[in-house]
Design a protein around this motif. Structure first.
Motif, PDB file in Angstrom:
ATOM      1  N   THR A 145       0.559  -0.982   0.080  1.00  0.00           N
ATOM      2  CA  THR A 145       0.361   0.425  -0.580  1.00  0.00           C
ATOM      3  C   THR A 145       0.852   1.286   0.271  1.00  0.00           C
ATOM      4  O   THR A 145       0.849   2.067  -0.352  1.00  0.00           O
ATOM      5  N   GLU A 146       2.295   0.961   0.996  1.00  0.00           N
ATOM      6  CA  GLU A 146       2.927   2.354   1.279  1.00  0.00           C
ATOM      7  C   GLU A 146       3.938   2.565  -0.476  1.00  0.00           C
ATOM      8  O   GLU A 146       4.365   3.129   0.015  1.00  0.00           O
ATOM      9  N   GLY A 147       4.264   1.446  -1.335  1.00  0.00           N
ATOM     10  CA  GLY A 147       4.935   1.909  -2.197  1.00  0.00           C
ATOM     11  C   GLY A 147       6.256   1.488  -1.699  1.00  0.00           C
ATOM     12  O   GLY A 147       6.784   1.148  -2.929  1.00  0.00           O
ATOM     13  N   ARG A 148       6.021   0.165  -0.919  1.00  0.00           N
ATOM     14  CA  ARG A 148       7.429  -0.351  -1.109  1.00  0.00           C
ATOM     15  C   ARG A 148       7.694  -1.869  -2.178  1.00  0.00           C
ATOM     16  O   ARG A 148       8.676  -1.643  -2.270  1.00  0.00           O
ATOM     17  N   ALA A 169      -0.117   7.111  -4.177  1.00  0.00           N
ATOM     18  CA  ALA A 169       1.497   7.572  -4.394  1.00  0.00           C
ATOM     19  C   ALA A 169       1.775   8.751  -5.869  1.00  0.00           C
ATOM     20  O   ALA A 169       3.110   8.924  -6.469  1.00  0.00           O
ATOM     21  N   ARG A 170       0.818   8.116  -6.449  1.00  0.00           N
ATOM     22  CA  ARG A 170       0.915   8.705  -8.311  1.00  0.00           C
ATOM     23  C   ARG A 170       0.433  10.122  -7.828  1.00  0.00           C
ATOM     24  O   ARG A 170       0.327  11.290  -8.768  1.00  0.00           O
ATOM     25  N   GLY A 205       6.276  -2.328  -5.794  1.00  0.00           N
ATOM     26  CA  GLY A 205       5.530  -1.966  -6.369  1.00  0.00           C
ATOM     27  C   GLY A 205       4.573  -2.742  -7.820  1.00  0.00           C
ATOM     28  O   GLY A 205       4.868  -3.865  -7.644  1.00  0.00           O
ATOM     29  N   SER A 206       3.676  -2.457  -8.410  1.00  0.00           N
ATOM     30  CA  SER A 206       3.073  -3.575  -9.099  1.00  0.00           C
ATOM     31  C   SER A 206       4.116  -4.636  -9.951  1.00  0.00           C
ATOM     32  O   SER A 206       5.293  -3.304 -10.288  1.00  0.00           O
ATOM     33  N   GLU A 245      -1.649   3.145  -4.421  1.00  0.00           N
ATOM     34  CA  GLU A 245      -1.231   3.535  -5.096  1.00  0.00           C
ATOM     35  C   GLU A 245      -1.466   4.903  -6.014  1.00  0.00           C
ATOM     36  O   GLU A 245      -0.601   5.266  -6.278  1.00  0.00           O
ATOM     37  N   PRO A 297       4.251   3.520 -10.574  1.00  0.00           N
ATOM     38  CA  PRO A 297       5.813   3.746 -10.240  1.00  0.00           C
ATOM     39  C   PRO A 297       6.894   2.217 -10.147  1.00  0.00           C
ATOM     40  O   PRO A 297       6.328   1.110 -10.246  1.00  0.00           O
TER      41      PRO A 297
END
Length: 235
Positions: free
Chosen positions: A23-26, A168-169, A28-29, A165, A220
Motif C-alpha cells: 500500500t505504501e509503495g515499497r 503515490a501517483r 510496486g506493481s 497506489e 511507480p
C-alpha cells in the motif's frame, strides 16, 4: 472449548506488514515477493510468510509470477469500478440506516474527520488510509446492521491497495474530508435520503478519479526489498 484470543495471530501480523508495504509503495506493481527475504526482514520463519502470501493471493493483491513465486498484481481500472459499485451501494445503505437511527453516537464521527484532515496535512499515506477506514467503519457500525461491515470488510484489502497506489501517483492528495463531513451532518440531522445520496456520490466520484488515474499513469518503480529488519511480534 477454550476461549479464543482476540489478539492477531503471527500470520495476521505478517499479512498486515506485507499489505502495508504494498500500500505504501515499497512493493510496486509486478514486484516479485521472495519468501526468504520477507521472513528475514520481519524476523519470522517462512511458514507464516507463506500463509500470508497465499491469503493475499486469494484476495487478489498478488498473482502467480512467471516461472515461480508470486508478484504484486497490477491494478485493473475495470475491476476498480466494479469494486466501487459494490462499495457505493453498501456505503449508501450504511449512511441511510445510520441517519434513520439518528443516534447521538454519530457525533463520534467528528474525531475521525479531525484526524483525517490532519493526515492530509501530514502527507502520510498510512494515516490518510487509516482515517478513511475509521470513518467508514464507524458508519457501518452506526447503521445498526452488523452484516454491512461483514460484507464490506473483505473488500477493504483491495481498496487499501488502490488508495495507496493512487496516493503515490498524485501530485497532491485529494481532500475527501469535506465529503465526509457533509455525510456526517446528514446522518446527525436524521436525513436518510440525503445521507445515502451524499455517500453514494462520494464513492462514485472516488471511483472515477481512481480509475482514470490508474489507466492514465504508469506504475511507480518497484521496490527491491521489503522494509529492513522490521520484526513481527510473536502471537
Amino acid at each position: 472449548m477454550r476461549s479464543l484470543s482476540p489478539q492477531p495471530t503471527l500470520v495476521d501480523q505478517v499479512y498486515e506488514a506485507i499489505l502495508s508495504d504494498i500500500t505504501e509503495g515499497r512493493f510496486g506493481s509486478e514486484s516479485r515477493l521472495i519468501q526468504e527475504d520477507i521472513a528475514a526482514a520481519l524476523g519470522v520463519s517462512r511458514q507464516p510468510v507463506q500463509q500470508a502470501l497465499l491469503l493475499l493471493s486469494r484476495h487478489g493483491v498478488l498473482r502467480d509470477a512467471p516461472g515461480r513465486g508470486l508478484m504484486v498484481a497490477p491494478l485493473d481500472p475495470a475491476q476498480v469500478r466494479d469494486l466501487y459499485e459494490i462499495r457505493g451501494a453498501m456505503d449508501g445503505l450504511a449512511a441511510s440506516l445510520a441517519a434513520r437511527r439518528s443516534s447521538s453516537a454519530a457525533a463520534e464521527g467528528k474525531a475521525p474527520i479531525e484526524r483525517g484532515r490532519a493526515a492530509v496535512k501530514s502527507g502520510s499515506f498510512a494515516r490518510m488510509i487509516a482515517a478513511d477506514m475509521e470513518f467508514h467503519f464507524l458508519l457501518y457500525r452506526l447503521s445498526g446492521n452488523p452484516l454491512v461491515a461483514q460484507v464490506c470488510a473483505p473488500h477493504w484489502t483491495c481498496l487499501r491497495r488502490v488508495m495507496g497506489e493512487v496516493l503515490a501517483r498524485a501530485e497532491a492528495p485529494r481532500d475527501i474530508w469535506d465529503d465526509h463531513e457533509a455525510i456526517l451532518e446528514a446522518v446527525l440531522a436524521g436525513d436518510a435520503e440525503r445521507a445515502g445520496q451524499l455517500s453514494r456520490a462520494h464513492v462514485n466520484n472516488a471511483s472515477d478519479a481512481l480509475a482514470e488515474s490508474i489507466a492514465a499513469r504508469p506504475a511507480p518503480a518497484a521496490a527491491a526489498v521489503p522494509r529492513t529488519r522490521r520484526r513481527a511480534a510473536a502471537s
